[in-house]
Motif scaffolding. Sequence first.
Motif, PDB file in Angstrom:
ATOM      1  N   THR A 162       0.902  -1.132  -0.067  1.00 53.33           N
ATOM      2  CA  THR A 162      -0.037   0.038   0.235  1.00 53.33           C
ATOM      3  C   THR A 162       0.818   1.186  -0.044  1.00 53.33           C
ATOM      4  OG1 THR A 162      -0.146  -0.210   2.197  1.00 53.33           O
ATOM      5  CG2 THR A 162      -1.866  -1.226   1.324  1.00 53.33           C
ATOM      6  N   VAL A 163       2.167   1.031   0.207  1.00 52.12           N
ATOM      7  CA  VAL A 163       3.085   2.227   0.116  1.00 52.12           C
ATOM      8  C   VAL A 163       3.491   2.523  -1.109  1.00 52.12           C
ATOM      9  CG1 VAL A 163       5.193   3.301   1.052  1.00 52.12           C
ATOM     10  CG2 VAL A 163       3.636   2.075   2.750  1.00 52.12           C
ATOM     11  N   THR A 164       4.226   1.581  -1.760  1.00 49.18           N
ATOM     12  CA  THR A 164       4.689   1.707  -3.018  1.00 49.18           C
ATOM     13  C   THR A 164       3.958   1.275  -4.492  1.00 49.18           C
ATOM     14  OG1 THR A 164       5.443  -0.695  -3.234  1.00 49.18           O
ATOM     15  CG2 THR A 164       6.875   0.813  -2.285  1.00 49.18           C
ATOM     16  N   GLU A 166       2.941  -1.616  -5.188  1.00 51.54           N
ATOM     17  CA  GLU A 166       3.439  -2.628  -6.212  1.00 51.54           C
ATOM     18  C   GLU A 166       2.332  -3.951  -5.970  1.00 51.54           C
ATOM     19  OE1 GLU A 166       7.201  -4.339  -4.996  1.00 51.54           O
ATOM     20  OE2 GLU A 166       7.435  -5.413  -6.738  1.00 51.54           O
ATOM     21  N   ILE A 167       2.034  -4.348  -7.040  1.00 54.89           N
ATOM     22  CA  ILE A 167       1.177  -5.665  -6.920  1.00 54.89           C
ATOM     23  C   ILE A 167       1.980  -7.006  -7.299  1.00 54.89           C
ATOM     24  CG2 ILE A 167      -0.828  -6.875  -8.122  1.00 54.89           C
ATOM     25  CD1 ILE A 167      -2.141  -4.139  -9.113  1.00 54.89           C
ATOM     26  N   ASP A 197      -1.261  -0.834 -13.681  1.00 53.33           N
ATOM     27  CA  ASP A 197       0.359  -0.631 -13.464  1.00 53.33           C
ATOM     28  C   ASP A 197       0.286   0.287 -12.245  1.00 53.33           C
ATOM     29  OD1 ASP A 197      -0.749   1.676 -14.455  1.00 53.33           O
ATOM     30  OD2 ASP A 197       0.626   1.795 -16.285  1.00 53.33           O
ATOM     31  N   ARG A 198       1.418   0.756 -12.076  1.00 53.22           N
ATOM     32  CA  ARG A 198       1.976   1.346 -10.982  1.00 53.22           C
ATOM     33  C   ARG A 198       1.147   2.687 -10.986  1.00 53.22           C
ATOM     34  NH1 ARG A 198       6.045   0.201  -7.009  1.00 53.22           N
ATOM     35  NH2 ARG A 198       6.629  -1.247  -8.379  1.00 53.22           N
ATOM     36  N   ARG A 199       0.917   3.366 -11.928  1.00 57.53           N
ATOM     37  CA  ARG A 199       0.398   4.674 -12.104  1.00 57.53           C
ATOM     38  C   ARG A 199      -1.317   4.328 -11.848  1.00 57.53           C
ATOM     39  NH1 ARG A 199      -1.120   6.783 -18.074  1.00 57.53           N
ATOM     40  NH2 ARG A 199      -2.276   8.875 -17.504  1.00 57.53           N
ATOM     41  N   ILE A 217      -1.220   3.830  -8.029  1.00 60.83           N
ATOM     42  CA  ILE A 217      -1.128   5.091  -7.132  1.00 60.83           C
ATOM     43  C   ILE A 217      -2.120   5.985  -7.259  1.00 60.83           C
ATOM     44  CG2 ILE A 217       0.438   7.100  -7.048  1.00 60.83           C
ATOM     45  CD1 ILE A 217       1.696   4.503  -5.760  1.00 60.83           C
ATOM     46  N   ASP A 218      -2.806   6.172  -8.441  1.00 60.03           N
ATOM     47  CA  ASP A 218      -4.070   7.122  -8.771  1.00 60.03           C
ATOM     48  C   ASP A 218      -5.170   6.588  -7.727  1.00 60.03           C
ATOM     49  OD1 ASP A 218      -2.609   8.797 -10.212  1.00 60.03           O
ATOM     50  OD2 ASP A 218      -3.282   8.208 -11.971  1.00 60.03           O
ATOM     51  N   LEU A 252      -4.997   4.644  -5.237  1.00 56.99           N
ATOM     52  CA  LEU A 252      -4.715   4.729  -3.652  1.00 56.99           C
ATOM     53  C   LEU A 252      -4.982   6.344  -3.242  1.00 56.99           C
ATOM     54  CD1 LEU A 252      -1.642   2.410  -3.294  1.00 56.99           C
ATOM     55  CD2 LEU A 252      -3.954   2.144  -2.127  1.00 56.99           C
ATOM     56  N   ARG A 253      -4.685   7.338  -4.001  1.00 54.81           N
ATOM     57  CA  ARG A 253      -4.772   8.637  -3.676  1.00 54.81           C
ATOM     58  C   ARG A 253      -6.294   8.812  -3.699  1.00 54.81           C
ATOM     59  NH1 ARG A 253      -1.347  11.984  -7.147  1.00 54.81           N
ATOM     60  NH2 ARG A 253      -2.919  11.040  -8.798  1.00 54.81           N
ATOM     61  N   ALA A 285      -6.261   5.906   0.690  1.00 53.08           N
ATOM     62  CA  ALA A 285      -6.018   4.980   1.443  1.00 53.08           C
ATOM     63  C   ALA A 285      -4.790   5.211   2.225  1.00 53.08           C
ATOM     64  CB  ALA A 285      -5.657   3.588   0.499  1.00 53.08           C
ATOM     65  N   THR A 286      -4.252   4.224   3.260  1.00 55.28           N
ATOM     66  CA  THR A 286      -3.171   4.496   3.938  1.00 55.28           C
ATOM     67  C   THR A 286      -1.801   4.677   3.132  1.00 55.28           C
ATOM     68  OG1 THR A 286      -3.058   2.165   4.221  1.00 55.28           O
ATOM     69  CG2 THR A 286      -4.018   3.321   6.125  1.00 55.28           C
ATOM     70  N   ARG A 287      -1.039   5.333   3.639  1.00 49.47           N
ATOM     71  CA  ARG A 287       0.161   5.721   2.865  1.00 49.47           C
ATOM     72  C   ARG A 287       1.459   4.741   3.679  1.00 49.47           C
ATOM     73  NH1 ARG A 287       1.289  11.545   0.498  1.00 49.47           N
ATOM     74  NH2 ARG A 287      -0.231  11.079  -0.837  1.00 49.47           N
TER      75      ARG A 287
END
Lengths: 321, 444
Positions: free
Chosen positions: B306-308, B310-311, B429-431, B434-435, B437-438, B442-444
Amino acid sequence: MRSFSYKRAADIEELTAGLGQGQRLLAGGTDLLPLLKTDIDQAAQVLDIKESGLPAQIEETIRGIEIGSLVTLSDIVDSPILRKRFPLLHQAAQQSATAQIRNRATLGGNLLQRPRCWYFRNPRSHCWLKGGGSCPAIAGRHEHHAIFEDSPCRAVHPSDLAACLLALGALVSLRSSSGRRELPLSDFFAAPDRSRRYETQLRQDELLSLVRIPRQADTLQSVYLKAMDRKAWAFALVGVAVVLTRRDDVISGVRIVATGVANVPRRLERSEEALAGTRGESQDVDAAVREASAGVAALPGNAYKIDLLERLLGKALRDLL
Amino acid sequence: MLIDGGAYRQGGENSMVGGCYQKLYACENVRTEQRQYYSNSGPSVAFRAPGYVEGTFALEQAMDELARRLDLDPFELRERNYTRVDQKKNLPYSSPDALQRCYAAARQVFGWPRRPDAKGEDSAEEDSSRRRGIGMAASVWQGGGANPPASAQVSMASDGTVTVHTGTQDIGTGTRTVLAQIAAGVLCLPLDHIQVHLGDTGMELHSPSSAGSATLPTVGPAVHGAATALRQQLLEAAAEELDCAVDSLELERAVIRGPEKSLSLAELAGKVQPDTLRGQFTYSNKPDEKSLSTFAVQCAEVEVDTVTGEITVRRLVCAPDCGALVNPMLAESQIIGGVTQGTGFALCEGRVSDSESGLVLNANLEDYLIPTLLDIPSIEHASVELPDRFENSLGVKGLGEPPMIATAPAIANAVHDALGVRLRDLPMDRRSLIDALRGEGATR
């Protein structure tokens, strides 16, 4: 691909004497050959420097640790001294490319590789970096591009090691037929501008012979974190290198460099300032993370990189502190 | 549904994106509309289960959302809406139990709903930022059935060697091996006695194109028929040699046994006039009072940082309906290949083009990311052996395309289970994570 002449340089004198006539230097070839094949680089002469006597070792000297430009990425991964002293270099090299590429690719070529921008690398795109009028990524597809606007070009520098070496305060030794000079990496890398559509200050008649990491405190801690879109063999979307030293629980020195966010690896000085002199407690880390994106000018499709940068920096600092 | 067809029509691109909506669940009112538009881009062409891979990503996430709203297990919601008929054709499915068997096999092999610890079990830390989740998805595919006509010839030379001739090709799916197996089975010969001669159009042996997962169900019965004809010739020739009735003979391990004497096939072949031992068969049409479709069910377990963002896919189980299994190892290879490709579609693959110039920007293996070994977890085959005798005499169905279809929604549903965020675009993907999660705070 065009035809070119191929010659091997037998020694450094022969090598430097011929520099400046537009020939390209071939070591690992992992960047040069793709550039030649796609006509992005149209060099007429290729000079093979593998047997030229350029430094190819990792050595500890009184001035620090010197890494020859012909040292391969695999050599860096395998080096016990680098692994012990500067874990971030080991981490960065190990996360670069694939084992096959790491066996060929050299440190010199890694630092001098051209951007992986998909407009720059496309022979049918006449982008700004190749002499065109503007950067097509700005209005086009830029999810992998720079979030800082340091140049008319939005390509990012692809090297993981560059960020780490910059964080270690490394210097590069440059040689030419007229002598040699040493430049801090922070001066060597420079965002392209109208008079120099290139990512470094390397002159036409110069070559990069070695990288020197100055002596560091024994208590130095370091980490390199890299975000990519698969588990291996991808360039960094964002990479964060952190090097810090603590004295009596207080952060006495810290350098933070991010890659994947600007034309060249970028020091996050405001984040460093937020941490220096603190005990690195949670609120100090938060403050450093807040400052990471100071001055960014993200494009609509790459704002996620701001978040990713902050997340990686926060994780890197928490891992170290 | 809107389909970007690029600037030029190539054929095969106008796929049935709405097909899964029409066929996978019982629903009296389904209307799908599909339009293709031209764009400033390269042409699009068919790719492994075209249309269904894309459509199922949306449908199966919608089903997952619905199950959550209804507080139902996602398997149960699907089983409650089970259909034994193809509603589009208004015909019963040729294997109406197949999807049910896929649900059961996937559930059992995966251990559904055995849930990994919500936090990574490898990490003892309380504040672990890793979350795990599980997800499942089902799929239907309009292919996998026979596409006749197809002809084959199986002949025996004077030295007893057998050659299978067909016009089909082996595009990496193991056609050569399974056709040899089918002939060897009929003729009771070891596999290495059979040679397979593929792609011979000079003999005017028609075969369909290698598409729609149709090769085995179409060419397999043709080879089986030709081998059966050859077998009959062999028995008749042996009856003459041994001076007995054909039905008193038994063919076993390359030997024909009569009531008194025996004769090896090689001996027999040497006695018969050369070039006469030749069986041919044409599989010309199949009944159309039932609908052939192939189904699959997949389960995924993921871990998300949940930080980076990455799946990491930790496990994938695929239960495809492929009728009778001819060769378990090749079947498993098809599943590993299809699920791997589905994982690439889910996590990292996607064409990137510049809308102004139309340039495809990632037409190389540096920018177009296919999954590496590190991206692929263990892929388990939950076997469903359900011969479809209505479909063809061998009960076989194609397995080339079905294993790819449900992978991406199963992974997306597992990501949702882990994080509570829904990823509606591909690749995940990561993008996009991350989008998301923002957006969800969600927790950082």
